[in-house]
Design a protein around this motif. Sequence first.
Motif, short mmCIF file in Angstrom:
data_model
loop_
_atom_site.label_atom_id
_atom_site.label_comp_id
_atom_site.label_asym_id
_atom_site.label_seq_id
_atom_site.Cartn_x
_atom_site.Cartn_y
_atom_site.Cartn_z
N TRP A 63 0.85 -1.18 0.00
CA TRP A 63 0.00 0.00 0.00
C TRP A 63 0.89 1.23 0.00
CZ3 TRP A 63 -0.03 3.54 4.08
CH2 TRP A 63 0.66 3.15 5.22
N GLY A 64 0.28 2.38 -0.19
CA GLY A 64 0.99 3.66 -0.12
C GLY A 64 1.51 4.10 -1.48
N ALA A 65 2.24 5.21 -1.45
CA ALA A 65 2.82 5.78 -2.67
C ALA A 65 3.74 4.75 -3.31
CB ALA A 65 3.57 7.06 -2.35
N GLN A 66 3.55 4.50 -4.57
CA GLN A 66 4.31 3.49 -5.32
C GLN A 66 4.27 2.11 -4.66
OE1 GLN A 66 6.46 6.50 -4.69
NE2 GLN A 66 5.49 7.39 -6.49
N ARG A 67 3.22 1.89 -3.86
CA ARG A 67 3.04 0.60 -3.18
C ARG A 67 4.32 0.20 -2.43
NH1 ARG A 67 -1.46 -2.04 -4.51
NH2 ARG A 67 -0.58 -4.12 -4.46
N SER A 68 4.89 1.16 -1.71
CA SER A 68 6.18 0.97 -1.06
C SER A 68 6.09 0.36 0.34
CB SER A 68 6.92 2.29 -0.99
OG SER A 68 6.15 3.25 -0.29
#
Length: 136
Positions: A63-68
């Motif tokens: 999850w999160g920005a760029q799935r980081s």
Amino acid sequence: MNRLVIGVFRLAKDGGWEGEIRSLLMNLKVRLAPNDDRSNDNAPAFHVMTGQVRIGEAWEGRWGAQRSHVFYRVSLDDPFLPGPLSAALFPREEGDAAQLVWTRPKEGGSDDRSGPMITSSSDLRNREESDVGGPG
């Protein structure tokens, strides 16, 4: 949506997680043991164990920005539960600890697979009797 932390975990020496799940009806020491047989992309990352008994599985998600950010979708099951219990394990940024979070499914929604909530042993008996066509 109601979210509850039902477990706290620490990183184990074997690369898995060790901790406890606590709720009104559960008080379990649990470990997420690495799955050494990941023969396909859909295989779980961990087997959820209490003692020598496997009570579920955990799959990696992002999850999160760029799935980081990594998290684990956890599914627990037991014959005495009305259906599988789904939760998510969220490791801290430092990676040494994690919280197991449960979110109550929306009633009547596609996530509601468990049927009516069982709140007492008489509810459980009534549910079992109706499931097998017994009295009640």
